[in-house]
Design an enzyme around this catalytic site. Structure first.
Site, PDB file in Angstrom:
ATOM      1  N   ASN A 206       0.867  -1.191   0.000  1.00  0.00           N
ATOM      2  CA  ASN A 206       0.000   0.000   0.000  1.00  0.00           C
ATOM      3  C   ASN A 206       0.903   1.241   0.000  1.00  0.00           C
ATOM      4  O   ASN A 206       2.114   1.123   0.174  1.00  0.00           O
ATOM      5  CB  ASN A 206      -0.937  -0.035   1.211  1.00  0.00           C
ATOM      6  CG  ASN A 206      -0.144  -0.052   2.503  1.00  0.00           C
ATOM      7  OD1 ASN A 206       0.584   0.885   2.811  1.00  0.00           O
ATOM      8  ND2 ASN A 206      -0.244  -1.149   3.240  1.00  0.00           N
ATOM      9  N   ASP A 275      -3.224  -6.779   4.932  1.00  0.00           N
ATOM     10  CA  ASP A 275      -4.114  -7.741   5.598  1.00  0.00           C
ATOM     11  C   ASP A 275      -4.064  -9.147   5.008  1.00  0.00           C
ATOM     12  O   ASP A 275      -4.319 -10.121   5.691  1.00  0.00           O
ATOM     13  CB  ASP A 275      -5.561  -7.224   5.537  1.00  0.00           C
ATOM     14  CG  ASP A 275      -5.758  -6.049   6.478  1.00  0.00           C
ATOM     15  OD1 ASP A 275      -5.358  -6.172   7.650  1.00  0.00           O
ATOM     16  OD2 ASP A 275      -6.288  -5.007   6.038  1.00  0.00           O
ATOM     17  N   LYS A 285      10.812 -15.422 -10.931  1.00  0.00           N
ATOM     18  CA  LYS A 285       9.896 -14.424 -11.480  1.00  0.00           C
ATOM     19  C   LYS A 285       8.839 -15.105 -12.354  1.00  0.00           C
ATOM     20  O   LYS A 285       9.187 -15.925 -13.224  1.00  0.00           O
ATOM     21  CB  LYS A 285      10.709 -13.420 -12.313  1.00  0.00           C
ATOM     22  CG  LYS A 285       9.881 -12.270 -12.817  1.00  0.00           C
ATOM     23  CD  LYS A 285      10.721 -11.328 -13.667  1.00  0.00           C
ATOM     24  CE  LYS A 285       9.797 -10.373 -14.391  1.00  0.00           C
ATOM     25  NZ  LYS A 285      10.430  -9.722 -15.511  1.00  0.00           N
ATOM     26  N   PHE A 319      -4.340   2.881  14.891  1.00  0.00           N
ATOM     27  CA  PHE A 319      -4.829   3.811  13.881  1.00  0.00           C
ATOM     28  C   PHE A 319      -5.952   3.098  13.137  1.00  0.00           C
ATOM     29  O   PHE A 319      -5.983   1.869  13.087  1.00  0.00           O
ATOM     30  CB  PHE A 319      -3.719   4.165  12.881  1.00  0.00           C
ATOM     31  CG  PHE A 319      -2.899   5.359  13.281  1.00  0.00           C
ATOM     32  CD1 PHE A 319      -2.037   5.283  14.357  1.00  0.00           C
ATOM     33  CD2 PHE A 319      -2.977   6.549  12.571  1.00  0.00           C
ATOM     34  CE1 PHE A 319      -1.274   6.379  14.736  1.00  0.00           C
ATOM     35  CE2 PHE A 319      -2.221   7.650  12.934  1.00  0.00           C
ATOM     36  CZ  PHE A 319      -1.368   7.564  14.016  1.00  0.00           C
ATOM     37  N   LYS A 333     -13.058  -0.947  16.107  1.00  0.00           N
ATOM     38  CA  LYS A 333     -11.674  -1.434  16.224  1.00  0.00           C
ATOM     39  C   LYS A 333     -11.143  -1.286  17.652  1.00  0.00           C
ATOM     40  O   LYS A 333     -10.361  -2.111  18.107  1.00  0.00           O
ATOM     41  CB  LYS A 333     -10.765  -0.700  15.229  1.00  0.00           C
ATOM     42  CG  LYS A 333     -10.959  -1.213  13.804  1.00  0.00           C
ATOM     43  CD  LYS A 333     -10.121  -0.502  12.773  1.00  0.00           C
ATOM     44  CE  LYS A 333     -10.537  -1.005  11.380  1.00  0.00           C
ATOM     45  NZ  LYS A 333     -10.001  -0.226  10.275  1.00  0.00           N
ATOM     46  N   LYS A 337      -9.939  -4.790  19.209  1.00  0.00           N
ATOM     47  CA  LYS A 337      -8.498  -4.967  19.412  1.00  0.00           C
ATOM     48  C   LYS A 337      -8.056  -4.594  20.833  1.00  0.00           C
ATOM     49  O   LYS A 337      -6.870  -4.554  21.127  1.00  0.00           O
ATOM     50  CB  LYS A 337      -7.734  -4.150  18.364  1.00  0.00           C
ATOM     51  CG  LYS A 337      -8.125  -4.521  16.922  1.00  0.00           C
ATOM     52  CD  LYS A 337      -7.198  -3.952  15.874  1.00  0.00           C
ATOM     53  CE  LYS A 337      -7.760  -4.251  14.484  1.00  0.00           C
ATOM     54  NZ  LYS A 337      -6.767  -4.200  13.418  1.00  0.00           N
TER      55      LYS A 337
END
Ligand code: PMT
Length: 398
Positions: A206, A275, A285, A319, A333, A337
């Protein structure tokens, strides 16, 4: 009494430094002025000496018996160093670590916070070389006061005018008042993305740049904490004085975090953890065999959730990067968590989230109460988050 070193470099806005120095002195701050040779073309050392009540240093070599220790003496005695105005060439010299004037030499030798207020023509300010140097200074942990838009001395209008004197003074006072309120605390911060490899040259990841996590690490260090920074791959220079553990995959981040967790008082998870990972990673490759390639992904462990299960009396801050239902999702969350705080980050907003120097967030406590933080630098947001952490450790919220 607090002691501030004011460095003045050679731009037309140098005359405003007189107001800054006067403003600091009237607030009971001991001010010592250092000027570059070019600054003396715009305002005299005599003016600055009269306003500050202290001798002004311009020439590193004026006192041959003293010059080699003088900048170190100033550097050691400072509670803060302010440079206003900072010209493009000064910014370039400091970014390159060139210590050929008293202002640069003092900054390179100091451990005190450094606040820099650039001022120049708007074209110069926007020039990629100047912007790259400012980025470097930011990465090194210097605090920048962005210039304002308006009429410039050259007759143009644009961005580049020295920030208002009141804003500069307020910024200096803010940094001077900042206490070592995290002294004795061990804080682990995760930053950046993780990567999950498909084959040796391709990965799932990301756009996290690590800026948010690195800003937190620098801010926690400035407030006296011992900081362990577990960092995914980034292009950033880690803040000095911080223990950095580089990782690439989620499994590596999990292992590093679990290893250091027992000795921590606080953990802040700013990293953007991938995730899902490819079920298998090809050893070679992959060849372009057909028009479609189907990847099977499997869940990665949720590092933060695992920490929540073994939290004890540690403070756990997560976060939440969201593009919709920000507060509802973030609250979920906190529960799922077992967190003390969550920083809900609306990553769909301009100026917020991945890759930016600024952020917008809502800090939500376990009891559901919230504090909205409007657009500000990631450094400022880092301090707001740490204020909340200090409040949880029994200290005062800043
Ligand atoms: O790095 P920058 O470019 O500065 O960008 C900053 C940021 C957008 C990455 C940062 O502000 C941010 O929002 N980080 C959290 C990103 C994220 O993964 O959010 P999430 O809602 O998917 O995860 C919630 C929390 O669980 C996060 O604290 C995350 O670190 C943690 N997590 C998530 C998944 C997982 N497998 N393990 C985790 O520990």
């Amino acid at each position: 009494m607090k002691r501030v070193i004011v460095g003045i470099t050679g731009g037309i806005a140098a005359y405003k430094a007189a107001e800054v120095v006067r403003g600091l002195c009237t607030r009971g701050i001991e001010v010592h002025v250092l000027m570059t040779e070019a600054a003396t073309r715009f305002i005299t050392p005599l003016t600055m000496q009269t306003l500050s009540g202290n001798p002004v240093v311009v020439d590193m070599f004026a006192e041959p018996r003293l010059w080699n220790v003088q900048h170190v003496a100033y550097a050691r005695r400072a509670d803060l160093v302010l440079v206003a105005p900072a010209t493009a060439s000064f910014i370039g010299r400091l970014a390159a670590g060139i210590a050929d004037d008293m202002v640069c030499a003092t900054i390179l030798a100091t451990k005190a916070p450094v606040v820099i207020a650039p001022a120049m023509n708007s074209q110069m300010y926007r020039h990629p070389a100047v912007q790259a140097n400012l980025d470097r200074l930011r990465d090194m942990g210097y605090h920048l006061i962005a210039p304002e838009e308006g009429e410039l001395a050259c007759g143009e209008r644009g961005e580049g005018r020295l920030a208002e004197v009141a804003r500069i003074i307020a910024e200096v006072l803010k940094h001077l008042e900042r206490k070592a309120d995290l002294a004795g605390k061990n804080i682990m911060i995760t930053a950046g993305p993780t990567r999950e490899y498909i084959d040796p040259v391709r990965f799932v990841s990301n756009p996290s740049s690590g800026k948010m996590g690195y800003a937190l690490a620098g801010a926690a260090r400035d407030r006296g904490a011992r900081v362990v920074l577990v960092s995914g791959p980034t292009a950033l220079r880690p803040p000095s004085g911080v223990q950095v553990i580089p990782v690439t995959t989620t499994a590596e981040m999990l292992a590093a975090v679990l290893e250091h967790f027992p000795e921590m008082d606080v953990v802040i998870k700013a990293a953007a953890v991938v995730d899902y990972r490819p079920q298998t990673t090809a050893e070679q490759k992959l060849k372009k065999g057909s028009d479609k390639l189907v990847l099977t992904l499997e869940r990665n462990p949720d590092i933060l959730k695992l920490l929540g299960e073994r939290k004890g009396d540690k403070i756990l801050v997560g976060f939440a990067a969201e593009t919709q239902s920000l507060v509802e999702n973030a609250r979920e969350k906190i529960k799922a968590k077992n967190l003390d705080l969550i920083v809900a980050n609306d990553v769909g907003q301009r100026g917020a989230g991945f890759g930016t120097d600024t952020n917008i967030a809502t800090i939500i406590r376990r009891d559901g109460t919230m504090r909205e933080i409007p657009l500000c630098s990631k450094q400022e947001l880092a301090h707001h988050i740490l204020d909340e952490v200090v409040a949880l450790t029994g200290g005062e919220r800043g």
